[in-house]
Enzyme design. Sequence first.
Site, PDB file in Angstrom:
ATOM      1  CG  ASN A  29      -1.380   1.316   1.831  1.00 39.36           C
ATOM      2  OD1 ASN A  29      -2.559   1.721   0.828  1.00 39.36           O
ATOM      3  ND2 ASN A  29      -1.591   1.675   2.422  1.00 39.36           N
TER       4      ASN A  29
ATOM      5  CE1 TYR B 123       0.558   8.046  -7.066  1.00 42.57           C
ATOM      6  CE2 TYR B 123      -1.354   8.028  -8.777  1.00 42.57           C
ATOM      7  CZ  TYR B 123      -0.360   7.839  -7.207  1.00 42.57           C
ATOM      8  OH  TYR B 123      -1.569   6.995  -6.229  1.00 42.57           O
TER       9      TYR B 123
HETATM   10  P1  NAD Z   1      -0.713   8.919   2.766  1.00 41.26           P
HETATM   11  O1  NAD Z   1      -0.264   9.835   2.025  1.00 41.26           O
HETATM   12  O2  NAD Z   1      -2.248   8.865   3.616  1.00 41.26           O
HETATM   13  O3  NAD Z   1      -0.919   7.067   3.625  1.00 41.26           O
HETATM   14  C1  NAD Z   1       0.416   6.753   3.025  1.00 41.26           C
HETATM   15  C2  NAD Z   1       1.451   5.876   3.704  1.00 41.26           C
HETATM   16  O4  NAD Z   1       2.806   6.039   3.346  1.00 41.26           O
HETATM   17  C3  NAD Z   1       2.179   6.893   4.690  1.00 41.26           C
HETATM   18  O5  NAD Z   1       1.936   6.540   6.154  1.00 41.26           O
HETATM   19  C4  NAD Z   1       3.755   7.372   4.469  1.00 41.26           C
HETATM   20  O6  NAD Z   1       4.273   7.538   5.659  1.00 41.26           O
HETATM   21  C5  NAD Z   1       3.744   5.670   3.861  1.00 41.26           C
HETATM   22  N1  NAD Z   1       4.872   5.294   3.298  1.00 41.26           N
HETATM   23  C6  NAD Z   1       5.541   6.629   2.191  1.00 41.26           C
HETATM   24  N2  NAD Z   1       6.193   6.066   2.208  1.00 41.26           N
HETATM   25  C7  NAD Z   1       6.413   5.315   2.230  1.00 41.26           C
HETATM   26  C8  NAD Z   1       8.435   4.037   2.386  1.00 41.26           C
HETATM   27  N3  NAD Z   1       9.480   4.496   1.498  1.00 41.26           N
HETATM   28  N4  NAD Z   1       7.793   3.378   3.312  1.00 41.26           N
HETATM   29  C9  NAD Z   1       7.199   3.204   3.984  1.00 41.26           C
HETATM   30  N5  NAD Z   1       5.759   3.726   3.953  1.00 41.26           N
HETATM   31  C10 NAD Z   1       5.983   4.981   2.854  1.00 41.26           C
HETATM   32  O7  NAD Z   1      -1.687   8.200   1.492  1.00 41.26           O
HETATM   33  P2  NAD Z   1      -2.807   7.091   1.111  1.00 41.26           P
HETATM   34  O8  NAD Z   1      -3.717   8.321  -0.112  1.00 41.26           O
HETATM   35  O9  NAD Z   1      -3.391   6.167   1.630  1.00 41.26           O
HETATM   36  O10 NAD Z   1      -2.210   6.085   0.302  1.00 41.26           O
HETATM   37  C11 NAD Z   1      -2.148   4.937   0.001  1.00 41.26           C
HETATM   38  C12 NAD Z   1      -1.976   4.118  -1.378  1.00 41.26           C
HETATM   39  O11 NAD Z   1      -3.051   4.334  -1.895  1.00 41.26           O
HETATM   40  C13 NAD Z   1      -0.813   5.105  -2.091  1.00 41.26           C
HETATM   41  O12 NAD Z   1      -0.383   3.889  -2.764  1.00 41.26           O
HETATM   42  C14 NAD Z   1      -1.259   5.788  -3.385  1.00 41.26           C
HETATM   43  O13 NAD Z   1      -0.554   5.936  -4.302  1.00 41.26           O
HETATM   44  C15 NAD Z   1      -2.599   4.732  -3.398  1.00 41.26           C
HETATM   45  N6  NAD Z   1      -3.773   5.666  -3.719  1.00 41.26           N
HETATM   46  C16 NAD Z   1      -4.507   6.841  -3.393  1.00 41.26           C
HETATM   47  C17 NAD Z   1      -5.311   7.181  -3.619  1.00 41.26           C
HETATM   48  C18 NAD Z   1      -5.438   8.608  -2.707  1.00 41.26           C
HETATM   49  O14 NAD Z   1      -6.553   9.414  -3.608  1.00 41.26           O
HETATM   50  N7  NAD Z   1      -5.622   9.402  -1.355  1.00 41.26           N
HETATM   51  C19 NAD Z   1      -6.035   7.522  -4.816  1.00 41.26           C
HETATM   52  C20 NAD Z   1      -5.973   6.069  -5.120  1.00 41.26           C
HETATM   53  C21 NAD Z   1      -4.083   5.621  -4.857  1.00 41.26           C
HETATM   54  C1  HBR Z   2      -5.758  10.617  -7.460  1.00 39.04           C
HETATM   55  C2  HBR Z   2      -5.942   9.122  -8.224  1.00 39.04           C
HETATM   56  O1  HBR Z   2      -6.324   9.640  -9.078  1.00 39.04           O
HETATM   57  C3  HBR Z   2      -4.530   9.242  -7.034  1.00 39.04           C
HETATM   58  C4  HBR Z   2      -3.891   9.505  -6.098  1.00 39.04           C
HETATM   59  O2  HBR Z   2      -4.045   8.169  -6.789  1.00 39.04           O
END
Ligand code: NAD
Ligand code: HBR
Length: 252
Positions: free
Chosen positions: A88, A152
């Site tokens: 994740n 990204y």
């Molecule tokens: P977030 O920033 O709330 O959480 C991400 C977590 O990952 C944080 O706790 C951070 O400290 C940790 N992290 C970052 N780099 C790291 C590393 N090198 N090693 C270990 N931990 C690390 O973000 P989120 O939105 O919960 O993101 C989780 C996943 O979901 C990501 O892969 C993101 O790309 C994906 N995602 C997010 C969204 C969105 O809109 N928020 C949409 C689609 C996908």
């Molecule tokens: C917005 C969404 O596509 C993401 C941060 O991954």
Amino acid sequence: MNRFEGKVVVITGAGNGMGKAAAHRFASEGAIVVLADLYQGALDKVHSELIAEKTLCVKTDVSNEAEVKNLIDQTIKNFNKIDILINNAGVHIPGTILDGSIQDWEKISSVNINGAIYCSKYALPHLIESKGCIVNNASVSGLGADWGAAYYCVSKGAIVNLTRVLALDFGLQGVRVNSVCPSLVKTNMTNGWPEDIRNKFNERIPLGRAAEPEEVAAVMSFLASDDASFVNGVNLPVDGGVTASDGQPKIV
Ligand code: NAD
Ligand code: HBR
Ligand code: ADP
């Protein structure tokens, strides 16, 4: 439901957002959770919200191969097996390929791509033993492209195909591999985005809003559960309907 009683679940990026929501979800269904994140403080906070004996925190930078190896070693040392890996952890840096620096690319590719590769590589021997599974957190940004998020989107496209190749290569050994593909989710990653941008997202999401992290964690738990025992190699949109659109403008 206690679908994960006795199961050991490793979750990366578990200090915040969807990783934290996943930690709560799996723990609430009986799992032992191993939480990995860059930040000890964030891990400690999540730990304090869960049952201490069924939680292990391992401060881990997933882009560092040795630290990932340590994460898996610590998990085996403490619990003797791994049933589920949730890849994740991820970072987002906006920009076209001209806006973004090479350092931006190195950051995104090392965390989002290398992190998932290292965790999968070191967890897989144990997942083969347990006939376990992997759930990746990809994104709709890996199913199609967004404007102004080049590195990204490339990184998430890699996760979409990582899901497929692992599903092919390890299916016969009893390991399933799937991903969730969220659109906008309300987490630290996106909460700071300007309001006009978030409003534009809401206009393009047929449900008219961003997701809560728990709504994605619920789908991760489904894919990791026996309810999904014949689901393999799927990149599942959790996007309020975004990918139902062919991309043409909203005119009504
Ligand atoms: P977030 O920033 O709330 O959480 C991400 C977590 O990952 C944080 O706790 C951070 O400290 C940790 N992290 C970052 N780099 C790291 C590393 N090198 N090693 C270990 N931990 C690390 O973000 P989120 O939105 O919960 O993101 C989780 C996943 O979901 C990501 O892969 C993101 O790309 C994906 N995602 C997010 C969204 C969105 O809109 N928020 C949409 C689609 C996908
Ligand atoms: C917005 C969404 O596509 C993401 C941060 O991954
Ligand atoms: P509200 O939507 O009324 O601002 P919420 O409780 O739904 O409040 O939002 C919680 C957090 O999520 C707040 O920090 C807010 O800034 C953020 N947030 C709200 N809407 C969105 C959105 N569409 N995308 C990303 N983050 C959002």
